[in-house]
Write a protein that holds these residues in place. Structure first.
Motif, PDB file in Angstrom:
ATOM      1  N   CYS A  98      -9.450 -10.309  -5.449  1.00  0.00           N
ATOM      2  CA  CYS A  98      -8.836  -9.721  -6.640  1.00  0.00           C
ATOM      3  C   CYS A  98      -9.533 -10.176  -7.920  1.00  0.00           C
ATOM      4  CB  CYS A  98      -7.352 -10.068  -6.715  1.00  0.00           C
ATOM      5  SG  CYS A  98      -6.600  -9.422  -8.225  1.00  0.00           S
ATOM      6  N   CYS A 141      -7.843  -1.634  -8.946  1.00  0.00           N
ATOM      7  CA  CYS A 141      -9.139  -1.340  -8.323  1.00  0.00           C
ATOM      8  C   CYS A 141      -9.008  -0.885  -6.882  1.00  0.00           C
ATOM      9  CB  CYS A 141     -10.055  -2.558  -8.405  1.00  0.00           C
ATOM     10  SG  CYS A 141      -9.500  -3.972  -7.441  1.00  0.00           S
ATOM     11  N   GLY A 142      -7.989  -1.387  -6.172  1.00  0.00           N
ATOM     12  CA  GLY A 142      -7.768  -0.986  -4.785  1.00  0.00           C
ATOM     13  C   GLY A 142      -8.244  -1.984  -3.746  1.00  0.00           C
ATOM     14  N   CYS A 194      -2.723  -6.425 -12.773  1.00  0.00           N
ATOM     15  CA  CYS A 194      -3.510  -5.580 -11.856  1.00  0.00           C
ATOM     16  C   CYS A 194      -4.363  -4.562 -12.604  1.00  0.00           C
ATOM     17  CB  CYS A 194      -2.561  -4.874 -10.895  1.00  0.00           C
ATOM     18  SG  CYS A 194      -3.372  -3.748  -9.763  1.00  0.00           S
ATOM     19  N   VAL A 195      -5.649  -4.467 -12.239  1.00  0.00           N
ATOM     20  CA  VAL A 195      -6.523  -3.463 -12.848  1.00  0.00           C
ATOM     21  C   VAL A 195      -6.682  -2.229 -11.948  1.00  0.00           C
ATOM     22  CG1 VAL A 195      -7.730  -5.113 -14.311  1.00  0.00           C
ATOM     23  CG2 VAL A 195      -8.664  -4.598 -12.065  1.00  0.00           C
ATOM     24  N   TRP A 239       0.846  -1.133  -1.342  1.00  0.00           N
ATOM     25  CA  TRP A 239       0.036  -0.896  -2.544  1.00  0.00           C
ATOM     26  C   TRP A 239       0.310   0.499  -3.096  1.00  0.00           C
ATOM     27  CZ3 TRP A 239      -3.588   1.915  -5.109  1.00  0.00           C
ATOM     28  CH2 TRP A 239      -4.455   1.254  -6.000  1.00  0.00           C
ATOM     29  N   SER A 262      -7.509  -5.189  -2.928  1.00  0.00           N
ATOM     30  CA  SER A 262      -6.610  -6.063  -2.161  1.00  0.00           C
ATOM     31  C   SER A 262      -6.011  -5.336  -0.962  1.00  0.00           C
ATOM     32  CB  SER A 262      -5.492  -6.597  -3.065  1.00  0.00           C
ATOM     33  OG  SER A 262      -4.855  -5.534  -3.751  1.00  0.00           O
ATOM     34  N   PHE A 311      -2.939 -12.368  -7.247  1.00  0.00           N
ATOM     35  CA  PHE A 311      -2.307 -13.111  -6.160  1.00  0.00           C
ATOM     36  C   PHE A 311      -2.528 -14.612  -6.318  1.00  0.00           C
ATOM     37  CE2 PHE A 311      -3.543  -8.947  -4.679  1.00  0.00           C
ATOM     38  CZ  PHE A 311      -2.361  -8.482  -4.110  1.00  0.00           C
TER      39      PHE A 311
END
Ligand SMILES: Cc1cc2nc3c(=O)[nH]c(=O)nc-3n(C[C@H](O)[C@H](O)[C@H](O)COP(=O)(O)OP(=O)(O)OC[C@H]3O[C@@H](n4cnc5c(N)ncnc54)[C@H](O)[C@@H]3O)c2cc1C
Ligand code: SF4
Lengths: 397, 95
Positions: B45, B67-68, B64-65, B81, B70, B50
């Motif tokens: 991440c 991005c996908g 959270c940015v 998610w 994690s 986390f």
């Protein structure tokens, strides 16, 4: 319930191309975008092919600078081998301005775009999607285009495709520094405010594809690295970017300038042709089916190409095999499909490392007058490496 | 520059409800036994979402940015998610 001919999920390049195509054919089109405005959730370099975009969306494309020079550096340790080209027709652009413009062109053609709305799931009856549930209500349509990008939650929820894995995806992080035009021109030896240069780097250990692009009054830098390698070696992506900037000397150049924005996004490495592209009256395109090259980062061209085809498929309700065939015969898309193997070798084998070592040992041999050494390197590697290396360099242009 | 300072550059509208969740906390124990610390989600991440505190993964979803990574990095598919609702979350300007 609202009712449309075609509903498109996502107002990125693929979605706006699909909406433009379908609206131009006289269909009633709705585009759902989760961001507050098109582009606000999206990350790219970005270096793009202006002529291609213009051929689909028309003139007046917003861009930052014309890329007159691309430098490609292969790093073996801290010493790079450099190759320079002078490309034609490449420009840099930021996604907010770019995607807003693409979306506005689809609106002019008659599409309706609703931002701040997240598509959640398709509702199916006998293998046909009837409606789409969003966080603001439900909308029905005759066909759907899923242009949701790499994190394609609706496509996955519908069972059309599975998720990416650490083996076939890349984590990318990017930073944009504010640097005033005249300083930028001096730093990178640029003759005027419209001329830019791009720098693409590859390192072998860990495998990193890096970029540095000049915008009008800022500098975009970033890296992509395979997720598997990052997790196995417990490397933090943002730390990797910092180290990379230090190693390439960019950190020194941006010293004293402020960070304008930090962002991250994954890049798919697998996908088409080894992926389902449609189900019933639902068509997938762009990053959702992995149409991006993780080494060159060229994803916008194939997103637009596949989006246009998905829009057409939605208008005529093509069978999925016909849609797949149309994708396959499009040169922008088949190029990626054909190069999958090379990509996989790059990502999973250590081809990148082999190339870099080969090129640097050849040049070292030359420099030290060891011509026999060069010959041996050439002969021992020629069969498999040189053609691939050439393909790779050509793609970088 | 610390990650937190990088994140300050982002425009952000907070959704009151977390768009990320751990499906089963026991799975995180199994993961930690197998992969050690930092766990895959913690290390991949780019936004320090986390952290491992008192034997469980704590999620700071507001960093959270989107991005996908994690979701894909979790070896147990143990992260629920989703996207933030109603256009909330990050709003990028120069990416
Ligand atoms: C760091 C980086 C650098 C890159 N550099 C380049 C480059 O230099 N040149 C290049 O050509 N390509 C580049 N790419 C690749 C390029 O960004 C992608 O290939 C391209 O954006 C794919 O377009 P798309 O329309 O398929 O998806 P996206 O651009 O991701 O668009 C998807 C859209 O759908 C929306 N969306 C997603 N899910 C939902 C939902 N459920 N409901 C509503 N809306 C939703 C998103 O908000 C987004 O607007 C780069 C990528 C990265 C990460
Ligand atoms: S999506 Fe990206 S930023 Fe958000 S929690 Fe996952 S890895 Fe972190």
């Amino acid at each position: 319930m609202l009712d449309y001919d075609i509903v498109v999920v996502g107002a990125g390049p693929a979605g706006s191309a699909a909406a433009l195509k379908a609206a131009s054919e006289g269909k009633k089109v709705l585009v759902i975008e989760r961001g507050p405005e098109p582009g606000s959730k999206n990350v790219s370099g970005a270096m793009i092919r202006k002529d291609y975009v213009t051929s689909v969306f028309g003139e007046d494309m917003p861009f930052e600078r014309n890329v007159e020079t691309i430098k490609l550096s292969l790093y073996n340790g801290n010493k790079p081998v450099n190759i320079e080209f002078h490309p034609r027709g490449l420009v840099t652009t930021g996604r907010l301005k770019f995607d807003k413009w693409l979306s506005s062109v689809s609106e002019k053609a008659g599409a309706m775009v609703i931002p701040k709305t997240t598509a959640l799931k398709l509702n199916w009856e006998n293998g046909v999607a009837k409606s789409l549930t969003t966080d603001r209500g439900e909308v029905s349509a005759k066909s759907f285009v899923l242009a949701e990008g790499v994190n394609s939650l609706v496509s996955m929820e519908s069972g059309i495709k599975g998720d990416w894995t650490p083996e076939n995806s890349v984590q990318a992080v990017k930073m944009v520094y504010s640097i005033k035009k005249s300083d930028l021109n001096t730093l990178f030896d640029l003759p005027d405010d419209n001329t830019g240069m791009s720098w693409r780097m590859i390192t072998s250990d860990p495998l990193i594809a890096g970029f540095m692009y000049t915008y009008k009054d800022s500098l975009a830098v970033g890296i992509g690295s395979p997720i598997k390698e990052l997790i196995d070696r417990k490397i933090r992506p943002e730390k990797l970017l910092d180290d990379f900037l230090a190693m390439t000397g960019i950190a020194e150049k941006v010293k004293g300038y402020s960070l304008r924005e930090y962002s991250a996004k994954i890049i798919p490495e697998g996908g088409f042709p080894d992926i389902n592209v449609a189900k019933g009256n639902v068509y997938l395109c762009g990053d959702a089916i992995g149409l991006v090259d993780p080494l060159t980062f060229d994803g916008i061209t194939p997103a637009i190409a596949s989006g246009t085809l998905a829009g057409e498929a939605a208008v005529y309700n093509y069978d999925k095999e016909i849609y797949r065939y149309n994708l396959m015969k499009n040169p922008e898309i088949s190029k990626i499909a054909k190069e999958r193997k090379l990509e996989t070798d790059f990502m999973t084998g250590n081809k990148a490392g082999e190339y870099i070592n080969m090129v640097s040992s050849m040049l070292e041999g030359w420099a030290s007058g060891d011509l026999m050494g060069i010959r041996n390197t050439m002969v021992s590697n020629y069969r498999n490496l040189i053609p691939d290396l050439m393909t790779f360099v050509m793609r970088m242009r | 520059m610390r990650t937190e300072e990088k994140l300050y550059t982002l425009r952000y509208k907070k959704d009151d409800k977390s768009h990320l969740a751990i499906k089963d906390v026991n799975t995180c124990l199994e993961c930690t036994a197998k992969y050690g610390e930092p766990q895959p989600c913690v290390s991949i991440c780019p936004a320090n979402v986390f952290s491992w505190q008192n034997n469980r993964i704590v999620i700071g979803y507001e960093n959270c940015v989107e991005c996908g990574a994690s979701r894909i990095a979790c070896p147990y598919e143990n992260i629920d998610w989703n996207y933030p609702r109603f256009g909330k979350g990050i709003a990028l300007r120069y990416a």
